[in-house]
Design a protein around this motif. Structure first.
Motif, PDB file in Angstrom:
ATOM      1  N   HIS A  31      -4.530   7.050  12.172  1.00 31.26           N
ATOM      2  CA  HIS A  31      -4.882   8.427  11.833  1.00 31.26           C
ATOM      3  C   HIS A  31      -5.716   8.457  10.557  1.00 31.26           C
ATOM      4  O   HIS A  31      -6.507   9.373  10.328  1.00 31.26           O
ATOM      5  N   VAL A  32      -5.470   7.459   9.701  1.00 30.01           N
ATOM      6  CA  VAL A  32      -6.155   7.341   8.410  1.00 30.01           C
ATOM      7  C   VAL A  32      -7.094   6.140   8.503  1.00 30.01           C
ATOM      8  O   VAL A  32      -6.732   5.106   9.046  1.00 30.01           O
ATOM      9  N   ALA A  33      -8.300   6.264   7.995  1.00 29.22           N
ATOM     10  CA  ALA A  33      -9.272   5.163   8.057  1.00 29.22           C
ATOM     11  C   ALA A  33      -9.465   4.679   9.490  1.00 29.22           C
ATOM     12  O   ALA A  33      -9.525   3.483   9.756  1.00 29.22           O
ATOM     13  N   THR A  34      -9.586   5.629  10.413  1.00 26.35           N
ATOM     14  CA  THR A  34      -9.717   5.296  11.833  1.00 26.35           C
ATOM     15  C   THR A  34     -10.866   4.333  12.088  1.00 26.35           C
ATOM     16  O   THR A  34     -10.728   3.361  12.847  1.00 26.35           O
ATOM     17  N   ALA A  35     -11.989   4.590  11.472  1.00 25.71           N
ATOM     18  CA  ALA A  35     -13.165   3.742  11.712  1.00 25.71           C
ATOM     19  C   ALA A  35     -12.913   2.305  11.297  1.00 25.71           C
ATOM     20  O   ALA A  35     -13.412   1.365  11.942  1.00 25.71           O
ATOM     21  N   ARG A  36     -12.135   2.104  10.247  1.00 23.64           N
ATOM     22  CA  ARG A  36     -11.855   0.745   9.796  1.00 23.64           C
ATOM     23  C   ARG A  36     -10.927   0.020  10.763  1.00 23.64           C
ATOM     24  O   ARG A  36     -11.083  -1.181  11.012  1.00 23.64           O
ATOM     25  N   PHE A  37      -9.971   0.722  11.316  1.00 21.50           N
ATOM     26  CA  PHE A  37      -9.105   0.094  12.324  1.00 21.50           C
ATOM     27  C   PHE A  37      -9.906  -0.231  13.588  1.00 21.50           C
ATOM     28  O   PHE A  37      -9.710  -1.293  14.202  1.00 21.50           O
ATOM     29  N   ALA A  83       0.310   5.867  -0.717  1.00 21.45           N
ATOM     30  CA  ALA A  83      -0.475   5.744   0.513  1.00 21.45           C
ATOM     31  C   ALA A  83      -1.879   6.302   0.326  1.00 21.45           C
ATOM     32  O   ALA A  83      -2.861   5.739   0.844  1.00 21.45           O
ATOM     33  N   LEU A  84      -2.000   7.393  -0.414  1.00 21.44           N
ATOM     34  CA  LEU A  84      -3.321   7.972  -0.664  1.00 21.44           C
ATOM     35  C   LEU A  84      -4.213   7.022  -1.460  1.00 21.44           C
ATOM     36  O   LEU A  84      -5.425   6.963  -1.221  1.00 21.44           O
ATOM     37  N   ARG A  85      -3.631   6.268  -2.378  1.00 22.73           N
ATOM     38  CA  ARG A  85      -4.434   5.303  -3.137  1.00 22.73           C
ATOM     39  C   ARG A  85      -5.019   4.235  -2.214  1.00 22.73           C
ATOM     40  O   ARG A  85      -6.195   3.868  -2.327  1.00 22.73           O
ATOM     41  N   ALA A 138      -9.098   3.792  -1.237  1.00 19.31           N
ATOM     42  CA  ALA A 138      -9.815   2.532  -1.416  1.00 19.31           C
ATOM     43  C   ALA A 138     -10.554   2.127  -0.145  1.00 19.31           C
ATOM     44  O   ALA A 138     -11.675   1.616  -0.198  1.00 19.31           O
ATOM     45  N   LEU A 139      -9.947   2.383   0.994  1.00 15.19           N
ATOM     46  CA  LEU A 139     -10.581   2.020   2.265  1.00 15.19           C
ATOM     47  C   LEU A 139     -11.664   3.032   2.662  1.00 15.19           C
ATOM     48  O   LEU A 139     -12.728   2.643   3.166  1.00 15.19           O
ATOM     49  N   LEU A 140     -11.402   4.286   2.438  1.00 14.91           N
ATOM     50  CA  LEU A 140     -12.345   5.322   2.866  1.00 14.91           C
ATOM     51  C   LEU A 140     -13.630   5.290   2.047  1.00 14.91           C
ATOM     52  O   LEU A 140     -14.689   5.698   2.532  1.00 14.91           O
ATOM     53  N   HIS A 141     -13.558   4.760   0.850  1.00 17.16           N
ATOM     54  CA  HIS A 141     -14.728   4.744  -0.013  1.00 17.16           C
ATOM     55  C   HIS A 141     -15.283   3.353  -0.250  1.00 17.16           C
ATOM     56  O   HIS A 141     -16.212   3.166  -1.036  1.00 17.16           O
ATOM     57  N   ALA A 142     -14.715   2.364   0.447  1.00 21.02           N
ATOM     58  CA  ALA A 142     -15.245   1.006   0.331  1.00 21.02           C
ATOM     59  C   ALA A 142     -16.549   0.884   1.126  1.00 21.02           C
ATOM     60  O   ALA A 142     -16.757   1.614   2.113  1.00 21.02           O
TER      61      ALA A 142
END
Length: 291
Positions: free
Chosen positions: A205-211, A279-281, A285-289
């Protein structure tokens, strides 16, 4: 049909009055597919199905089916009993049912096989949900292969709590046309490295594109990219599962403005603020990497 790719088991968002927020659910489903998920799961355990009424469960499936129909995406629906499976007969958008190994009774491997032999005569294909630390029923690699041989059983959501001897044995000799979908979020990268076809992940649900990128990288044999990304996503998953699922996932999605509240229904309790912040931290980090 071999199921591959990333599937996200949808949470059920609630509004300020405690009702199912169907508009938010529809927007979330589109958001997840826009980010690269292959498909959705409705009424998985992440959806809190035991806390939903019959009409609420039907409405959730209606939304997921409409979105998947519009997007030509695959849809799995949690259904474990013959009546639940029969209710899917007139839903052409449903790719397969996600059916839990019988919990608590611990019927043995022969009993599990007999159970799924009966269910597999139903109207839709089955993906067996094997999660022994919740059901109390372990299955050997040979038992999973015998399940795979049943007509109508097309895959397994494989969530055994790690990479054990049976996991290695199963992945070394996979049945043709049978999909292994990783279901342990923290351990999904090593399972993909062993040859899993995809994953069903609440963390996505979070960082879907990275998964989705992680699944694609391992499927393409890009171990360098997959290994590094897998480490970072495992840390996110650990943070999202620091309290009972989906409490932290909901809290993070609410904090990000994706769903109207972080509410869950009893027996679940809302995630603690410190857990949510941690969890937000990881998510930030992933959403803005860099991609």
């Amino acid at each position: 049909m071999t199921l591959t790719g990333l599937y996200v088991p949808l949470i059920t968002p609630f509004d300020d009055a405690g009702a199912v927020a169907l508009d938010a659910l529809e927007a979330l489903a589109h958001r997840i597919l826009d980010a690269g998920a292959t498909g959705l799961v409705a009424l998985g355990t992440t959806a809190e199905p035991a806390a939903l009424s019959g009409p609420e469960r039907r409405a959730v499936v209606d939304v997921a089916a409409r979105v998947c129909g519009e997007r030509a995406a695959r849809l799995l629906v949690g259904a474990t009993t013959p009546p639940e499976l029969e209710a899917l007969r007139d839903r052409p958008e449903v790719t397969a049912a996600l059916s839990l190994v019988p919990p608590f009774t611990r019927p043995g491997e022969a009993g599990v096989l007999a159970h799924f032999r009966r269910l597999a005569t139903g109207p839709v294909p089955l993906v067996v949900y094997h999660v022994p630390y919740r059901t109390g029923q372990s299955l050997s690699a040979d038992a999973v292969r015998r399940l795979a041989a049943l007509p109508g059983v097309v895959g397994v959501k494989y969530a055994v709590g790690g990479i054990d001897d049976d996991t290695v044995a199963l992945m070394a000799d996979l049945p043709d046309g049978f999909a292994v979908l990783g279901g342990d979020d923290v351990f999904v990268s090593p399972l993909l490295a062993l040859g899993a076809h995809g994953a069903i992940l609440a963390s996505a649900h979070v960082a879907t594109a990275r998964f989705a990128e992680l699944v694609e990288a391992w499927r393409a044999g890009d171990a360098v990219r997959a290994r590094s990304l897998g480490h970072r996503l495992a840390a996110l998953s650990g943070a999202l599962f620091a309290e009972p699922n989906p409490t932290v996932v909901k809290a993070v999605l609410h904090a990000l403005g994706v769903i109207p509240t972080a509410e869950v229904r009893l027996p679940l309790l809302p995630a603690r603020p410190d857990t949510t912040r941690a969890a937000l931290r990881h998510a930030d980090a992933l959403l803005h990497a860099p991609a």
